[in-house]
Design a protein around this motif. Structure first.
Motif, PDB file in Angstrom:
ATOM      1  N   ASN A  36      -3.331 -11.163  37.992  1.00  0.00           N
ATOM      2  CA  ASN A  36      -3.062 -10.087  37.043  1.00  0.00           C
ATOM      3  C   ASN A  36      -2.855 -10.628  35.647  1.00  0.00           C
ATOM      4  O   ASN A  36      -2.570 -11.802  35.436  1.00  0.00           O
ATOM      5  N   ARG A  37      -2.963  -9.704  34.725  1.00  0.00           N
ATOM      6  CA  ARG A  37      -2.697 -10.062  33.346  1.00  0.00           C
ATOM      7  C   ARG A  37      -1.204 -10.237  33.168  1.00  0.00           C
ATOM      8  O   ARG A  37      -0.423  -9.481  33.736  1.00  0.00           O
ATOM      9  N   ALA A  38      -0.812 -11.233  32.384  1.00  0.00           N
ATOM     10  CA  ALA A  38       0.617 -11.443  32.140  1.00  0.00           C
ATOM     11  C   ALA A  38       1.153 -10.293  31.298  1.00  0.00           C
ATOM     12  O   ALA A  38       0.582  -9.947  30.274  1.00  0.00           O
ATOM     13  N   ALA A  39       2.248  -9.723  31.758  1.00  0.00           N
ATOM     14  CA  ALA A  39       2.838  -8.604  31.025  1.00  0.00           C
ATOM     15  C   ALA A  39       4.024  -9.033  30.186  1.00  0.00           C
ATOM     16  O   ALA A  39       4.448  -8.327  29.279  1.00  0.00           O
TER      17      ALA A  39
ATOM     18  N   GLN B  99       4.514 -17.197  31.517  1.00  0.00           N
ATOM     19  CA  GLN B  99       3.829 -15.914  31.388  1.00  0.00           C
ATOM     20  C   GLN B  99       3.623 -15.349  32.778  1.00  0.00           C
ATOM     21  O   GLN B  99       3.127 -16.034  33.667  1.00  0.00           O
ATOM     22  N   ILE B 100       3.995 -14.108  32.932  1.00  0.00           N
ATOM     23  CA  ILE B 100       4.028 -13.600  34.295  1.00  0.00           C
ATOM     24  C   ILE B 100       3.711 -12.107  34.307  1.00  0.00           C
ATOM     25  O   ILE B 100       3.971 -11.402  33.337  1.00  0.00           O
ATOM     26  N   CYS B 101       3.144 -11.658  35.408  1.00  0.00           N
ATOM     27  CA  CYS B 101       2.855 -10.233  35.503  1.00  0.00           C
ATOM     28  C   CYS B 101       4.063  -9.518  36.078  1.00  0.00           C
ATOM     29  O   CYS B 101       4.973 -10.141  36.599  1.00  0.00           O
ATOM     30  N   ARG B 102       4.025  -8.205  36.016  1.00  0.00           N
ATOM     31  CA  ARG B 102       5.204  -7.440  36.440  1.00  0.00           C
ATOM     32  C   ARG B 102       5.568  -7.670  37.891  1.00  0.00           C
ATOM     33  O   ARG B 102       6.725  -7.914  38.235  1.00  0.00           O
ATOM     34  N   GLU B 103       4.575  -7.598  38.740  1.00  0.00           N
ATOM     35  CA  GLU B 103       4.854  -7.708  40.173  1.00  0.00           C
ATOM     36  C   GLU B 103       5.475  -9.061  40.498  1.00  0.00           C
ATOM     37  O   GLU B 103       6.443  -9.160  41.260  1.00  0.00           O
ATOM     38  N   CYS B 104       4.880 -10.101  39.928  1.00  0.00           N
ATOM     39  CA  CYS B 104       5.426 -11.432  40.202  1.00  0.00           C
ATOM     40  C   CYS B 104       6.817 -11.588  39.609  1.00  0.00           C
ATOM     41  O   CYS B 104       7.665 -12.291  40.159  1.00  0.00           O
ATOM     42  N   PHE B 105       7.055 -10.936  38.483  1.00  0.00           N
ATOM     43  CA  PHE B 105       8.389 -11.015  37.894  1.00  0.00           C
ATOM     44  C   PHE B 105       9.416 -10.394  38.840  1.00  0.00           C
ATOM     45  O   PHE B 105      10.468 -10.988  39.101  1.00  0.00           O
ATOM     46  N   TYR B 106       9.106  -9.191  39.343  1.00  0.00           N
ATOM     47  CA  TYR B 106      10.045  -8.579  40.280  1.00  0.00           C
ATOM     48  C   TYR B 106      10.292  -9.527  41.440  1.00  0.00           C
ATOM     49  O   TYR B 106      11.425  -9.744  41.879  1.00  0.00           O
ATOM     50  N   ALA B 107       9.198 -10.084  41.937  1.00  0.00           N
ATOM     51  CA  ALA B 107       9.313 -10.939  43.126  1.00  0.00           C
ATOM     52  C   ALA B 107      10.184 -12.157  42.854  1.00  0.00           C
ATOM     53  O   ALA B 107      11.099 -12.461  43.624  1.00  0.00           O
ATOM     54  N   VAL B 108       9.933 -12.852  41.735  1.00  0.00           N
ATOM     55  CA  VAL B 108      10.678 -14.078  41.473  1.00  0.00           C
ATOM     56  C   VAL B 108      12.137 -13.761  41.121  1.00  0.00           C
ATOM     57  O   VAL B 108      13.057 -14.470  41.532  1.00  0.00           O
ATOM     58  N   PHE B 109      12.343 -12.664  40.416  1.00  0.00           N
ATOM     59  CA  PHE B 109      13.702 -12.238  40.064  1.00  0.00           C
ATOM     60  C   PHE B 109      14.512 -11.979  41.328  1.00  0.00           C
ATOM     61  O   PHE B 109      15.601 -12.523  41.523  1.00  0.00           O
TER      62      PHE B 109
END
Lengths: 460, 355
Positions: B21-24, B33-43
Motif C-alpha cells: 500500500n501507499r504510505a499514509a 513510512q507506513i500505511c494505515r493498516e500496518c500502522f494499526y497492526a504495529v501499534f
C-alpha cells in the motif's frame, strides 16, 4: 494526560517536595528593611555588598566575602576528596572560559600558599605539588582565522606566565594530536572522522571524548598525576539532563562526582559546587581575564538542554543546584574516589592522611566493562555481547562493545562503513575495545598490590 | 487520487512493512513510512508485546480502565477491548471515571465517556469529588487560587480511582499514561529533587503492595501515535486540556520534550530507559508504608495527603499540606485566609474503605 497526579506542581511550591538549602529570592521581604543587614554584606556584616550570589537578595556579599565563599567551596572539595596531595603533579585543563579561569586561579593560589609554607618551614617533609596548564586548540574543527587563534594563544601564554611563582608549564596542543601522526595528516583524519558521524550531537560528543583522551595523553606523557577540570554546577546540571535524554542513566553517576578514576590519570572536579553565575561574577570582580573562543553555540541535543536549563534557572536560580544534588544521590561507582597511594616514596603521613579522606566506595564492583568510545561503565546486561568480542584480534566488534548511546549517535548505521570508521578512530579507543574487561583485572590487582613483588611478575 | 493497487509506480511512497500500500503517514516513533493498516497492526502489536513481557494481566482479572474521555484513555479502552478479544486475555473490562467538578471541562468529557460505554460495551462507573470529599475542583480553586490546584486534584484523583476500583471490585486499574507522560515525570523528579519518586516512576506496575495495583500499558507508546491512531480510527474523544493546567510546572518539561522529539524521536524512550537504569540505592530513605488514621487509606504519614488537604480546605487553610507547614497543629494564624464564602458543607469524612 495533561497533569499527572502527585508529581504535578506549580512553580512556587516545589518546596514541599524537596530539601532546598537556598531559599527562593524573596524580594518582598528585603524591601521592607525587615532584614537588618539589607545594606551590608550578609557574611561579614561590615562592608558594603557589591554583588549577589544565586540566592538573590539573600546573598549580597562584599567582594572579599564573595571570593572567600567561592574559594572555600573549592578548598573543601579538594580537601574532602583528597584531590591534590603534596606529591601530585596537577594538570589544569584550560579552555579560556570563566570556569577554567577561576579553577586555574584557585589552584594557583593554593599552590602559592603551599609554596610559602614550604619556604617558611624548616622541615621540608611535604613538597609542594606541581601545576601545569593544558590548552587544546580545536581550531581545525572550526573556521577561525589563524590570526584569531594566535591572539588567543598569546593571551593564554600571558595569563599563565603571570601566574608565577611558582611557574607553570603550558601545553598548547592541537586536537588532532590525539592521533599518533599529527600535522596535516592528523587534521585530515580528524575531519574525515567527524564527517563520518552524521548525528550533530554525536559529532559534538565524539569531539569531547577526543578532548579528554588528549588530556590523558598530555598528562601521561609529562608525568602528571591529576587532571583538573573547571566543570561547574551549571555544566554538570546540563550534563545530568543530557545524559538522561541520551539514555545514559546508568553511567550518569560516574561522570558527576568529584573524582573520576576510571582513566589512567584521575580527573577531578573541584568547582562542582560553584554555579556558573558566581564564577562569572568573580571573573569580573577580580579582573580575571577570559579568552572567549566563541566555539559557537552547541547545537542538537546539547544546545537544547543548555537552553532548557537556562529557562529553568531564570524561573528559579537554585534549580541547577537541585539538579546536581538529586543526581548526586545516585550511587557512584567504585572508581569515583582517588586511588590509594602505593608509592613508598610518599611519606607515610601523607598516605595516612589520604586514606582517611578517601571515600569508601559505596558502589558495588558491579561494572566491569566500559564503552570504548565514551568510557562509560556498561550495565551487566551488555556482557554477553562484549564477551563475544573478546579474543577477536583483528576486528574487535566495536559495535557490540559500545554503549547504546554511542551505537546510535556516533557509530555508523551502515555496517559496511564500520571498518573504515574504525580505521579513523584514535588508537586508544581501539585498544580499549580489544581489552574490554581489563578493568576488573586492574581493580583486583589494586586490592592485592601490597603483597606483590614487582619482579618475577607475569603480566597476562 | 491514484488507486492503491499500483505499488510499482515509481515515485510513490510505499509502506515499508507491507510494501504494497501507499504510505499514509510517518511513524512518530521511528519515522518509518507506513500505511494505515500496518500502522494499526504495529501499534496494537507493540502494546500486546508490552502486556505479555511485563505480565500485566492474567486470565479472569477484572480490570478498571481509568477513563477521562481524553484520547489516551479512549484509545486504551478501545485497544484493550480489541486485544482482549483477539488474544483471549480473558479479562473483564470496566470503565472508571472521576468527576472532579470542573465546569466546561469535565462535564463535557464525561459525556464522551458515557458514549464510550455504549460504543465499546464496557460498564461505566463514575465517582465524583463532590460525593467523596464534599468539594468540587471549581470550589477548591475559588478557595486556593490557581497555584497548587493540580496538587489537590492529583491527590484526590488517585484516591478516587482506588475508591471506585474497590466499589467495582476489580483486581487492577489500567491508566493511559503514555511514554511522553513518563518521560516528563522522570525529568520533573530530577528537577525537583525527588529521588524516591524517581526510583518508582518508571515502573510499569505500581502499588502492588497497596489496595489496588495499577499498570500503564502505554508506557512505551508515544503520545503522537496515540493521537494518530485515534484520528485514523475516528475514535470519539474529548480533546481539550484542563482549563487549570497552563500554570503547572510540568509545562516546562513538556515543552522541552516536544522540542526534543523534533530533533531525536527516540529520546523519549531514552529518557525512560535512563529512568529505569538510574542507580538508586535501595537503602535510600524510602517512606515507610502505613495507614491513615482518619480514613484508613494507605499512607506514609499519620494522615494521608488527601485528608491533610481536606482538613486544610475545611478549616480555611489553603496552604495546609502545601510547602513546609509542619503537620496539622501548626500555627495556622499566618495562613488564615477567610474566604467570604464559607463552605456550607461540613467536612466529609473520607469514609472507611473496605479493602
Amino acid at each position: 494526560m495533561a497533569c499527572n497526579s502527585s508529581t504535578c506542581n506549580s512553580s512556587g511550591c516545589y518546596k514541599g517536595y524537596e530539601e532546598e538549602e537556598q531559599p527562593k529570592p524573596n524580594t518582598k521581604a528585603a524591601v521592607n528593611g525587615g532584614n537588618s543587614c539589607q545594606n551590608l554584606c550578609v557574611k561579614c556584616k561590615v562592608n558594603e555588598p557589591v554583588c549577589c550570589g544565586i540566592g538573590g537578595e539573600n546573598s549580597r556579599f562584599c567582594k572579599d566575602c564573595f571570593k572567600n565563599n567561592l574559594y572555600g567551596k573549592f578548598k573543601q572539595a579538594v580537601t574532602y576528596n583528597a584531590m591534590i596531595t603534596p606529591p601530585d603533579k596537577v594538570l589544569v585543563a584550560f579552555s579560556g572560559g570563566p570556569s577554567s579561569r577561576v579553577v586555574l586561579q584557585f589552584v594557583h593560589e593554593m599552590q602559592y600558599k603551599a609554596q610559602k609554607n614550604y619556604d617558611a618551614n624548616k622541615d621540608k617533609s611535604l613538597p609542594v605539588f606541581g601545576v601545569g596548564v593544558a590548552f587544546i586548540d580545536e581550531s581545525s574543527t572550526h573556521s577561525f582565522t589563524s590570526q584569531h587563534i594566535e591572539k588567543a594563544i598569546e593571551d593564554i601564554r600571558l595569563i599563565v606566565s603571570n601566574l608565577a611563582p611558582p611557574s607553570k608549564e603550558l601545553f598548547v596542543v592541537p586536537i588532532e594530536s590525539i592521533f599518533s601522526s599529527d600535522g596535516i595528516d592528523g587534521k585530515e583524519r580528524l575531519k574525515e572522522l567527524l564527517d563520518a558521524v552524521s548525528d550533530v550531537t554525536g559529532k559534538e560528543d565524539l569531539l569531547s571524548h577526543l578532548r579528554i583522551l588528549l588530556l590523558q595523553k598530555i598528562a601521561s606523557e609529562n608525568g602528571y598525576t591529576r587532571i583538573v577540570l573547571g566543570s561547574c554546577t551549571s555544566r554538570i546540571a546540563c550534563h545530568v539532563i543530557s545524559a538522561t535524554v541520551k539514555g545514559q542513566g546508568y553511567s550518569l553517576s560516574a561522570d558527576i562526582q568529584y573524582v573520576d578514576s576510571r582513566w589512567e590519570i584521575p580527573v577531578v572536579l573541584p568547582l562542582r559546587d560553584c554555579p556558573a553565575q558566581e564564577l562569572n561574577t568573580l571573573c569580573s570582580l577580580d579582573g580575571l581575564k577570559i579568552v572567549e573562543l566563541l566555539n559557537g553555540p552547541c547545537s542538537g541535543i546539547n544546545g537544547l538542554v543548555s537552553s532548557f536549563v537556562k529557562v529553568l534557572q531564570e524561573e528559579n536560580p537554585s534549580r541547577e543546584c537541585t539538579i546536581v544534588r538529586t543526581a548526586g544521590k545516585l550511587t557512584p561507582f567504585h572508581f569515583n574516589r582517588v586511588p590509594e597511594i602505593h608509592d613508598s616514596n610518599v611519606p607515610s603521613a601523607t598516605r595516612r592522611h589520604q586514606k582517611r579522606y578517601t571515600l569508601k566506595p559505596n558502589g558495588s564492583l558491579s561494572s566491569d566493562s566500559f564503552c570504548p568510545i565514551c568510557n562509560s561503565p556498561l550495565k551487566k546486561s551488555n556482557f554477553p555481547s562484549s564477551l563475544r568480542s573478546h579474543g577477536s584480534q583483528q576486528n574487535p566488534d566495536l559495535f557490540a562493545s559500545a554503549c547504546s548511546s554511542c551505537q546510535f549517535q556516533i557509530l555508523p548505521k551502515d555496517p559496511s562503513l564500520m571498518e573504515e570508521f574504525l580505521s579513523l578512530l584514535p588508537q586508544q579507543m581501539i585498544t580499549k575495545a580489544k581489552h574490554g574487561d581489563q578493568g576488573n583485572f586492574s581493580l583486583l590487582r589494586e586490592q592485592i598490590q601490597e603483597f606483590l613483588f614487582s619482579d618475577g611478575e607475569n603480566e597476562i | 487520487m491514484e488507486a492503491d493497487s499500483k505499488p510499482k509506480k515509481s515515485g510513490a511512497r510505499l509502506c515499508c512493512v507491507c510494501n504494497q500500500n501507499r504510505a499514509a503517514l510517518k511513524r512518530p516513533k521511528t519515522l518509518e513510512q507506513i500505511c494505515r493498516e500496518c500502522f494499526y497492526a504495529v501499534f496494537e502489536e507493540e502494546i500486546h508485546q508490552v502486556i505479555l513481557e511485563n505480565q500485566l494481566f492474567k486470565p479472569g482479572d477484572r480490570i478498571a480502565i481509568g477513563a477521562s474521555g481524553g484520547k489516551d484513555s479512549t484509545v486504551l479502552a478501545y485497544v484493550l477491548s480489541e486485544l482482549n478479544r483477539r488474544h483471549n486475555y480473558g479479562l473483564d473490562l470496566f470503565l472508571l471515571s472521576v468527576d472532579e467538578g470542573i465546569t466546561g471541562y469535565r462535564d463535557d468529557s464525561l459525556e464522551t465517556v458515557k458514549r464510550n460505554e455504549l460504543q465499546y460495551g464496557l460498564p461505566l462507573k463514575i465517582v465524583s469529588y463532590k460525593d467523596l470529599y464534599g468539594w468540587t475542583m471549581d470550589e477548591i480553586v475559588k478557595m486556593i487560587g490557581l497555584k497548587n490546584n493540580c496538587t489537590f486534584c492529583g491527590v484526590f484523583r488517585r484516591q478516587a480511582l482506588d475508591r471506585g476500583a474497590a466499589l467495582l471490585k476489580v483486581d487492577k486499574v489500567a491508566t493511559g499514561h503514555n511514554a511522553d507522560d513518563i518521560a516528563e515525570t522522570v525529568l520533573l523528579n530530577i528537577l525537583r529533587g525527588d529521588i524516591a519518586r524517581l526510583s518508582r516512576c518508571t515502573s510499569i506496575i505500581t502499588g502492588e503492595d497497596g489496595p489496588i495495583p495499577r499498570c500503564k500499558p502505554f508506557k512505551y507508546t508515544y503520545e503522537k501515535e496515540i493521537v494518530m491512531y485515534a484520528y485514523f480510527k475516528k475514535l470519539d474523544y474529548f480533546s481539550t486540556e484542563c482549563i487549570y493546567s497552563p500554570n503547572a510546572y510540568r509545562g516546562f518539561a513538556r515543552e522541552f520534550i516536544k522540542d526534543l522529539e523534533r530533533i531525536r524521536p527516540r529520546a523519549i524512550l531514552d529518557i525512560i530507559k535512563s529512568g529505569e537504569d538510574f542507580r538508586i540505592s535501595t537503602t535510600t530513605k524510602m517512606p515507610e508504608q502505613g495507614t491513615c488514621e482518619r480514613c484508613g487509606y494507605i499512607s506514609s504519614q499519620k494522615w494521608c495527603k488527601a485528608c491533610v488537604l481536606l482538613e486544610g480546605l475545611n478549616r480555611g487553610l489553603p496552604k495546609l499540606g502545601i510547602g513546609r507547614t509542619q503537620g496539622l497543629n501548626s500555627d495556622g494564624k499566618k495562613d488564615r485566609k477567610r474566604d467570604s464564602r464559607t463552605p456550607s458543607i461540613e467536612s466529609k469524612q473520607c469514609g472507611s474503605l473496605e479493602f
